[in-house]
Every structure is written in structure tokens, then in C-alpha cells.
Scaffold this active site. Structure first.
Site, PDB file in Angstrom:
ATOM      1  N   LYS A   1       0.838  -1.205   0.000  1.00 46.58           N
ATOM      2  CA  LYS A   1       0.000   0.000   0.000  1.00 46.58           C
ATOM      3  C   LYS A   1       0.873   1.256   0.000  1.00 46.58           C
ATOM      4  O   LYS A   1       0.616   2.216  -0.740  1.00 46.58           O
ATOM      5  CB  LYS A   1      -0.953  -0.015   1.207  1.00 46.58           C
ATOM      6  CG  LYS A   1      -2.025  -1.083   1.107  1.00 46.58           C
ATOM      7  CD  LYS A   1      -2.830  -1.278   2.384  1.00 46.58           C
ATOM      8  CE  LYS A   1      -3.798  -2.457   2.222  1.00 46.58           C
ATOM      9  NZ  LYS A   1      -4.616  -2.731   3.418  1.00 46.58           N
TER      10      LYS A   1
ATOM     11  N   GLN B   1      -4.305  -1.728   9.722  1.00 46.53           N
ATOM     12  CA  GLN B   1      -4.332  -3.034   9.057  1.00 46.53           C
ATOM     13  C   GLN B   1      -4.907  -4.095   9.998  1.00 46.53           C
ATOM     14  O   GLN B   1      -4.530  -4.175  11.167  1.00 46.53           O
ATOM     15  CB  GLN B   1      -2.904  -3.417   8.612  1.00 46.53           C
ATOM     16  CG  GLN B   1      -2.825  -4.684   7.779  1.00 46.53           C
ATOM     17  CD  GLN B   1      -3.469  -4.560   6.399  1.00 46.53           C
ATOM     18  OE1 GLN B   1      -3.597  -3.471   5.850  1.00 46.53           O
ATOM     19  NE2 GLN B   1      -3.893  -5.684   5.846  1.00 46.53           N
TER      20      GLN B   1
ATOM     21  N   ASP C   1     -10.565   3.030   4.483  1.00 46.82           N
ATOM     22  CA  ASP C   1     -10.896   1.611   4.335  1.00 46.82           C
ATOM     23  C   ASP C   1     -12.410   1.408   4.256  1.00 46.82           C
ATOM     24  O   ASP C   1     -12.873   0.318   3.900  1.00 46.82           O
ATOM     25  CB  ASP C   1     -10.375   0.825   5.549  1.00 46.82           C
ATOM     26  CG  ASP C   1      -9.134   0.007   5.227  1.00 46.82           C
ATOM     27  OD1 ASP C   1      -8.970  -0.368   4.058  1.00 46.82           O
ATOM     28  OD2 ASP C   1      -8.354  -0.254   6.157  1.00 46.82           O
TER      29      ASP C   1
HETATM   30  N1  GUN Z   1      -6.951  -6.950   6.157  1.00 50.09           N
HETATM   31  C1  GUN Z   1      -7.358  -7.618   5.058  1.00 50.09           C
HETATM   32  N2  GUN Z   1      -7.858  -6.759   4.146  1.00 50.09           N
HETATM   33  C2  GUN Z   1      -7.760  -5.523   4.690  1.00 50.09           C
HETATM   34  C3  GUN Z   1      -8.095  -4.217   4.223  1.00 50.09           C
HETATM   35  O1  GUN Z   1      -8.621  -4.016   3.124  1.00 50.09           O
HETATM   36  N3  GUN Z   1      -7.830  -3.204   5.079  1.00 50.09           N
HETATM   37  C4  GUN Z   1      -7.277  -3.391   6.307  1.00 50.09           C
HETATM   38  N4  GUN Z   1      -7.081  -2.330   7.080  1.00 50.09           N
HETATM   39  N5  GUN Z   1      -6.958  -4.581   6.767  1.00 50.09           N
HETATM   40  C5  GUN Z   1      -7.190  -5.642   5.958  1.00 50.09           C
END
Ligand code: GUN
Length: 288
Positions: A52, A96, A119
Site C-alpha cells: 500500500k 491493518q 478503508d
Molecule cells: N486486512 C485484510 N484486508 C484488509 C483491508 O482491506 N484493510 C485493512 N485495514 N486490513 C485488511
């Protein structure tokens, strides 16, 4: 059979995001800025967060990676989230998931300012999504919609079966694809661990979205000839033949299922890059 190439689609969308990032920078005097919070040392989570951050750089965004120990107290993490809500240098941030088990993830998500929740996990954004109001859409479901749109996969009137009801993928994708929108207007069945005779349900799918979190769970006998299959899973399986020591597989037995499909996403290189690109789109939106 068409391969729904998430890397290619992302590259096309990212070229446009990079152009718009420059416009934001010219107007506001600083580039869009995303922060990512990584708690603990889970290898897969680290890989995703680093991807990311790298994607931000590639489109000219600023990014900040905040690494916190897995032993951090919930109150301390909540305090960090509140500080990020107030940080004027930032436009949006993510925490995350999964978080260590001693931390209540719902409390952490609810502490995020919905205007910075790129998110789309905060209840305000989830509510806005359900009602079709403006807000941040969750990255993976909205990435799936972007990918279907890019490849001109018609969805209206088709039967979409979603396997898995997580808050992050299954539940929101079922909502997005049933909305009166394009992509959307599907007749959606949401299947889960308590569904009876799952193969008889998945075989009815014109569009099958699989987010169950079990490697190679969907086998060829569970898929209708000519279906569109979207594989959200990503698992590291030990493989001594690989230099890394592992190989990546999805929730779908890709080699066996692909020949039956009209279109299918690969793993890796399908939904994963689209998730990141949707996060960039949300960050751009947060930057105004
Ligand atoms: N864990 C798995 N997918 C995601 C996501 O799209 N965002 C976040 N913050 N954690 C995740």
C-alpha cells in the site's frame, strides 16, 4: 476464457490517479497523504501494508507507515488513532487487520474519524454504503466492482453468489452488487459456513465471488460452465521449489476451475491490486 487482470486494470486506473494527485497538489500545496498503522509482526500483513505504501509513492502520494508493537495496549492504540484523526498533514489512514487478539478491533475502527476512514470500515461509512449515500466504500468490494466494470462484465439481472460473509468483503460486496447501480442490479445469494449443500448454490452462480479464506476451497464441480469467478482469497502454502519457500493460492482451485469459466481473476494479480487501487481512490477523495 478471459483473465481479469487486476494488475493491468490497476495500472490504467493509477495513471489517472497520478494525474489527479498532481492537481490536488497544485491546488492545496501538498500531495494526498495516507498513513497505515501496522500492529505486530504478521508477515502477510506487513507485505500488504508495504504494498500500500509503495503504491502511494507510485502515484505521487505521501505515505507514512506507523509500526507498533504487537504488545501495545488497546488504550494506547486508541490514543494513536485519535491523534491521527487530528493530524493536519494527513488525509486518510488505515489500521491493518487483523489486530492482536487482546485488542477489540471494533473499538479501534469506531475510533477512526469517518471522514478519514479510507478503508470504509467505520459504521457511518458502512451505513452510507447500505443506503447508497456518499461515503468511503470498502476497498476490496469496490475494487471488485471496478474490475468488473473495466472488463465490461454485465451484472444486471445476473445471479451472483458470494461465498463468505465477512465485514471486510462478503457482506459489503453482496450489498454493492445488489444495489440499483452499475455494476450492480444482481440477484445476490450470500452463502456462508452454515449454508446447506453449498455446491448446489454455487453452481447457480453467473458471477461467483469467493471470500471464504480457505485455500482451493472451490473445486470445478462447484462452478457452472461459463461463470465469472472472482477469487478474493490469498494464502501462502509452503513450497520448497520456490525461492521464497511458499507459493500463493486463492480460495479457488484455479487450474481446475479456470477452463470452465467465461472469466476468472488470477491469484496473485487479480483482486489484490484492485484493493490497493481502491484505497488510493478513497485517499484521493479524502484529499478533496
Ligand atoms: N486486512 C485484510 N484486508 C484488509 C483491508 O482491506 N484493510 C485493512 N485495514 N486490513 C485488511
Amino acid at each position: 476464457m478471459i483473465v481479469l487482470d487486476g494488475r493491468h486494470c490497476s495500472d490504467v486506473l493509477k495513471a489517472d490517479i497520478a494525474r489527479r494527485a498532481l492537481e490536488v497538489e497544485a491546488r492545496r500545496g501538498r500531495a494526498p497523504h495516507l498513513a497505515a498503522v501496522l500492529v505486530g509482526d504478521d508477515g502477510a500483513s506487513r507485505t500488504y501494508v508495504e504494498a500500500k505504501v509503495k503504491a502511494c509513492k507510485a502515484v505521487g502520494f505521501r505515505s507514512t507507515l506507523i509500526q507498533l508493537p504487537g504488545t501495545i495496549a488497546e488504550e494506547e492504540l486508541l490514543a494513536r488513532v485519535r491523534a491521527l484523526n487530528e493530524d493536519r498533514e494527513l488525509d486518510g489512514f488505515i489500521v491493518q487487520l487483523p489486530l492482536p487478539t487482546h485488542i477489540n478491533a471494533d473499538r479501534v475502527i469506531q475510533a477512526i474519524d469517518p471522514r478519514r476512514d479510507v478503508d470504509g470500515f467505520h459504521p457511518v461509512n458502512v451505513g452510507n454504503m447500505v443506503l447508497g449515500l456518499p461515503g468511503f466504500l470498502p476497498a476490496t468490494p469496490s475494487g471488485i466492482c471496478e474490475l468488473l466494470k473495466f472488463y465490461r462484465i454485465g451484472t444486471a439481472g445476473r445471479h451472483c453468489v458470494v461465498v463468505g460473509r465477512s465485514n471486510i468483503v462478503g457482506t459489503p460486496v453482496s450489498i454493492l452488487l445488489s444495489r440499483n447501480a452499475d455494476p450492480g442490479n444482481c440477484t445476490v445469494t450470500l452463502a456462508h459456513s452454515r449454508t446447506k449443500d453449498l455446491p448446489s448454490i454455487t453452481r447457480q452462480a453467473d458471477i461467483l465471488v469467493v471470500a471464504i479464506g480457505k485455500p482451493a476451497f472451490i473445486t470445478a464441480d462447484m462452478v457452472k460452465e461459463g461463470a465469472v469467478v472472482v477469487d478474493v482469497g490469498i494464502h501462502r502454502l509452503p513450497d520448497p521449489a520456490k525461492r521464497s519457500g511458499y507459493r500463493l493460492v486463492g480460495d479457488v482451485d484455479h487450474a481446475a476451475v479456470a477452463p470452465k469459466c467465461a472469466a476468472i481473476t488470477p491469484v496473485p494479480g487479480g483482486v489484490g491490486p484492485m484493493t490497493i487501487t481502491s484505497l488510493l481512490l478513497n485517499t484521493l477523495k479524502a484529499a478533496g
